[in-house]
Design a protein around this motif. Structure first.
Motif, PDB file in Angstrom:
ATOM      1  N   THR A  12      62.508  51.535  27.717  1.00 12.13           N
ATOM      2  CA  THR A  12      62.433  50.347  28.561  1.00 12.13           C
ATOM      3  C   THR A  12      63.660  49.473  28.329  1.00 12.13           C
ATOM      4  OG1 THR A  12      61.316  48.960  26.927  1.00 12.13           O
ATOM      5  CG2 THR A  12      59.915  50.392  28.298  1.00 12.13           C
ATOM      6  N   PRO A  13      63.967  48.585  29.280  1.00 12.82           N
ATOM      7  CA  PRO A  13      65.082  47.659  29.045  1.00 12.82           C
ATOM      8  C   PRO A  13      64.906  46.844  27.766  1.00 12.82           C
ATOM      9  CG  PRO A  13      64.486  47.649  31.360  1.00 12.82           C
ATOM     10  CD  PRO A  13      63.441  48.473  30.662  1.00 12.82           C
ATOM     11  N   ARG A  14      63.662  46.521  27.427  1.00 12.14           N
ATOM     12  CA  ARG A  14      63.433  45.792  26.177  1.00 12.14           C
ATOM     13  C   ARG A  14      63.829  46.653  24.973  1.00 12.14           C
ATOM     14  NH1 ARG A  14      59.784  41.285  26.575  1.00 12.14           N
ATOM     15  NH2 ARG A  14      58.905  41.049  28.666  1.00 12.14           N
ATOM     16  N   ASP A  15      63.467  47.948  25.036  1.00  3.92           N
ATOM     17  CA  ASP A  15      63.834  48.858  23.949  1.00  3.92           C
ATOM     18  C   ASP A  15      65.352  48.927  23.792  1.00  3.92           C
ATOM     19  OD1 ASP A  15      61.170  49.515  23.553  1.00  3.92           O
ATOM     20  OD2 ASP A  15      61.249  51.269  24.873  1.00  3.92           O
ATOM     21  N   VAL A  16      66.043  49.054  24.931  1.00  4.14           N
ATOM     22  CA  VAL A  16      67.493  49.190  24.901  1.00  4.14           C
ATOM     23  C   VAL A  16      68.135  47.919  24.357  1.00  4.14           C
ATOM     24  CG1 VAL A  16      69.567  49.572  26.287  1.00  4.14           C
ATOM     25  CG2 VAL A  16      67.478  50.853  26.798  1.00  4.14           C
ATOM     26  N   ARG A  17      67.646  46.773  24.806  1.00 10.07           N
ATOM     27  CA  ARG A  17      68.215  45.510  24.335  1.00 10.07           C
ATOM     28  C   ARG A  17      68.002  45.343  22.831  1.00 10.07           C
ATOM     29  NH1 ARG A  17      70.059  41.510  26.951  1.00 10.07           N
ATOM     30  NH2 ARG A  17      69.083  42.155  28.912  1.00 10.07           N
ATOM     31  N   ALA A  18      66.796  45.616  22.376  1.00 12.68           N
ATOM     32  CA  ALA A  18      66.512  45.476  20.937  1.00 12.68           C
ATOM     33  C   ALA A  18      67.401  46.410  20.125  1.00 12.68           C
ATOM     34  CB  ALA A  18      65.036  45.778  20.671  1.00 12.68           C
ATOM     35  N   HIS A  19      67.601  47.620  20.624  1.00 16.27           N
ATOM     36  CA  HIS A  19      68.468  48.578  19.921  1.00 16.27           C
ATOM     37  C   HIS A  19      69.907  48.081  19.862  1.00 16.27           C
ATOM     38  CE1 HIS A  19      70.585  52.291  18.968  1.00 16.27           C
ATOM     39  NE2 HIS A  19      71.249  52.197  20.112  1.00 16.27           N
ATOM     40  N   LEU A  20      70.435  47.617  20.997  1.00 19.10           N
ATOM     41  CA  LEU A  20      71.827  47.153  21.035  1.00 19.10           C
ATOM     42  C   LEU A  20      72.019  45.911  20.180  1.00 19.10           C
ATOM     43  CD1 LEU A  20      72.742  47.733  24.799  1.00 19.10           C
ATOM     44  CD2 LEU A  20      73.397  49.107  22.797  1.00 19.10           C
TER      45      LEU A  20
END
Length: 572
Positions: A445-453
């Motif tokens: 999810t976009p939330r997953d990607v943001r948290a990872h970055l």
């Protein structure tokens, strides 16, 4: 280093394996004995109608005849240019500049090429024809094998004159590292107007292996390519990141070696394809004889951060040139050294052909040298691709390498591919970029990607907008179509005028951050809000009737519910 000739290696394969399959098509096979006879017949045509060193055209159709003509031209010392009939209208300047008067075509229902004149409509107006500038006294070591035009993805297409002698070592290195033998079957995937086809064809025919030549309908990324790999028992395929991402490997395939070429290799691709074959990454440029680096079989566990380009192939070396001060950035790894990749030595082609002469690829000392324009990083003795030098961007006062951010996004297991662009928050235009936008494929999810970055990058490198997309658009040349991506964001449906104020605020935040599941309980900045998007959100709040709202109100709000609660009842 001993001279290695692709011509001699092909002759050896014809003599040693006369009954083995040289070329397979949807309609049958051609043995090495028959292939050798066809090449000899074509050479006889060349010698009776052209002079040594004279350029010929080869119609770039997916037929055995095109392969025969290419090998015959190399053996006869006639440099060639592949001409796609679909692009013939754009070839008049190219044909005239090279002085091409003779064209090899393969008649329908035939495997043998026939020489004839270049069609008049391909040559352009007589007054536009010029004396071929390539006919100048080059050294004996500068024998031209072929001319090929770059894709033009970083500017105008350029005509590169590629010398024949360096091909030998490039091809031999591939054949050895990819363990080609008479049981191997290579899919001829690249368009003949792309230089990737040269390695596919030659590493196969110098090894006594079989080249699988099919119409483009069999090569479409996805189910078509999957079926082709299974049906034709392909053991070796070199293809693009797009094709590798869109196609699923199966246990019904006979693959032994899969090679990524033509673009940055992603971790998800390594994981997927290394499950069925030895997976390799390759790098090279048209100007440096096709391929300069080829990795060994990659282990996905060793590619968690990024995928190495591999070890040198061919006759050449490399240097890292310092980057312009404004282009310097923090290396991905703390021990990394970043610079522009410069290829040196015999791998470097002769130069660019222009209407008034040839721009040679030589340095101030007269040695062969070519600046690739690619930023790479040297870490632990390995080379990693970062980004094109001309793709660096400045957003929010910081100069960034989008490739570094894309690679970081792809470290997340739920991301297959990512593309980062600089755009405007308001209308996706790049003329006044204030937003870093990340488009990605994958289940995360976009939330997953943001948290990872946020965990792996400095805060100023984290995109403000992270958009999950269903498919990545590509140009005809197999490059990511960034204009189409920006257009898709512009087409995002705005909130309706009949929506409630809360819905309109949520719609604005979704557009500004790419987070589709934003709720009133979310804090604007935790889902991607930044200084530029805050201004846009304030504009939305003013439209809803809160005329004295300011940036401070958004900064102080615990969540979006707190913002909405302050909207006047008469908000529209």
């Amino acid at each position: 280093m001993n001279h290695i000739s692709v011509v001699s290696d092909i002759d050896n394969a014809v003599r040693a394996h006369p009954e083995c399959d040289a070329i397979a098509t949807a309609n049958g096979v051609i043995s090495y004995r028959r292939f050798g006879e066809q090449v000899s017949d074509f050479i006889a045509q060349l010698e009776s109608s052209t002079a040594p060193g004279e350029f010929i055209g080869i119609e770039a159709t997916r037929t055995p005849g095109s392969i025969v003509a290419m090998v015959g031209a190399l053996k006869a010392g006639r440099p060639f240019l592949f001409i796609d009939p679909r692009d013939s209208a754009s070839y008049s300047v190219k044909i005239n500049m090279l002085g091409i008067a003779t064209l090899a075509r393969t008649p329908a229902r035939s495997d043998a090429p026939v020489l004839g004149e270049v069609p008049a409509q391909w040559r352009g107006a007589a007054e536009d024809r010029i004396r071929p500038p390539w006919k100048q006294p080059f050294a004996a070591s500068d024998r031209i094998g072929y001319a090929i035009y770059t894709s033009g993805s970083t500017g105008e297409p350029k005509c590169v004159l590629v010398r024949v002698d360096p091909l030998g070592r490039v091809i031999r290195d591939h054949a050895e590292r990819l363990a080609l033998d008479t049981t191997s079957r290579t899919l001829q995937f690249a368009r003949l107007t792309f230089d990737g086809c040269i390695t596919e064809i030659l590493w196969t025919l110098t090894s006594g292996a079989c080249l699988v030549v099919l119409d483009e309908e069999h090569l479409g990324p996805g189910p078509a390519l999957q079926n082709t790999l299974e049906r034709f028992h392909v053991t070796h395929v070199k293809t693009t990141p797009f094709a590798l991402t869109a196609t699923a490997p199966t246990r019904a395939m006979s693959l032994r070696h899969v090679i990524n070429g033509g673009g940055a290799c992603r971790q998800a691709v390594v994981r997927k394809w290394s499950s069925v074959a030895a997976f390799h990454n390759a790098y090279g440029t048209t100007e440096t004889t096709i391929c300069n680096f080829l990795s060994g079989a990659l282990d996905p566990d060793d590619c968690a951060d990024s995928v190495p380009l591999g070890e040198l192939v061919g006759e050449g070396g490399y240097q890292l040139a310092p980057l312009p001060e404004a282009a310097e950035a923090t290396p991905i790894g703390s021990a990394g050294t970043r610079g522009e990749l410069v290829m040196t030595g015999d791998c470097v082609a002769l130069g660019y052909l222009a209407p008034h002469g040839t721009r040679l690829f030589v340095g101030d000392d007269g040695d062969r040298v070519y600046r690739t324009g690619d930023i790479v990083e040297l870490r632990g003795g390995q080379i990693f691709y970062v980004e094109r030098l001309d793709r660096q961007m400045k957003v929010r006062g910081y100069r960034l390498d989008p490739g570094e951010i894309e690679s970081a996004a792809c470290r997340l297991s739920g991301v297959e591919e990512a593309v980062v662009t600089a755009e405007s928050h308001e209308d996706a235009d790049t003329s006044d970029a204030d937003a870093l936008v990340c488009y990605y494929l994958g289940a995360a999810t976009p939330r997953d990607v943001r948290a990872h970055l946020e965990r792996v990058l400095d805060s100023y490198k984290v995109p403000s907008v992270i958009l999950q997309i269903e498919r990545m658009p590509y140009t005809r040349n197999g490059k990511v179509d960034r204009s189409a991506l920006r257009a898709s964001r512009r087409r995002g449906a705005p909130a309706g005028r009949d929506d409630s104020p809360a819905d309109r605020v949520l719609g604005a935040v979704r557009r500004l951050t790419g987070t589709a599941d934003v709720s009133l309980d979310d804090n604007f900045f935790e889902v991607g809000g930044d200084s530029a998007s805050t201004v846009q959100l304030v504009g939305t709040l003013k439209q809803l009737g809160w005329m004295d709202v300011g940036v401070r109100d958004v900064l102080r709000a615990e969540n979006l519910k707190a913002l909405v609660a302050q909207l006047p009842d008469q908000g529209v």
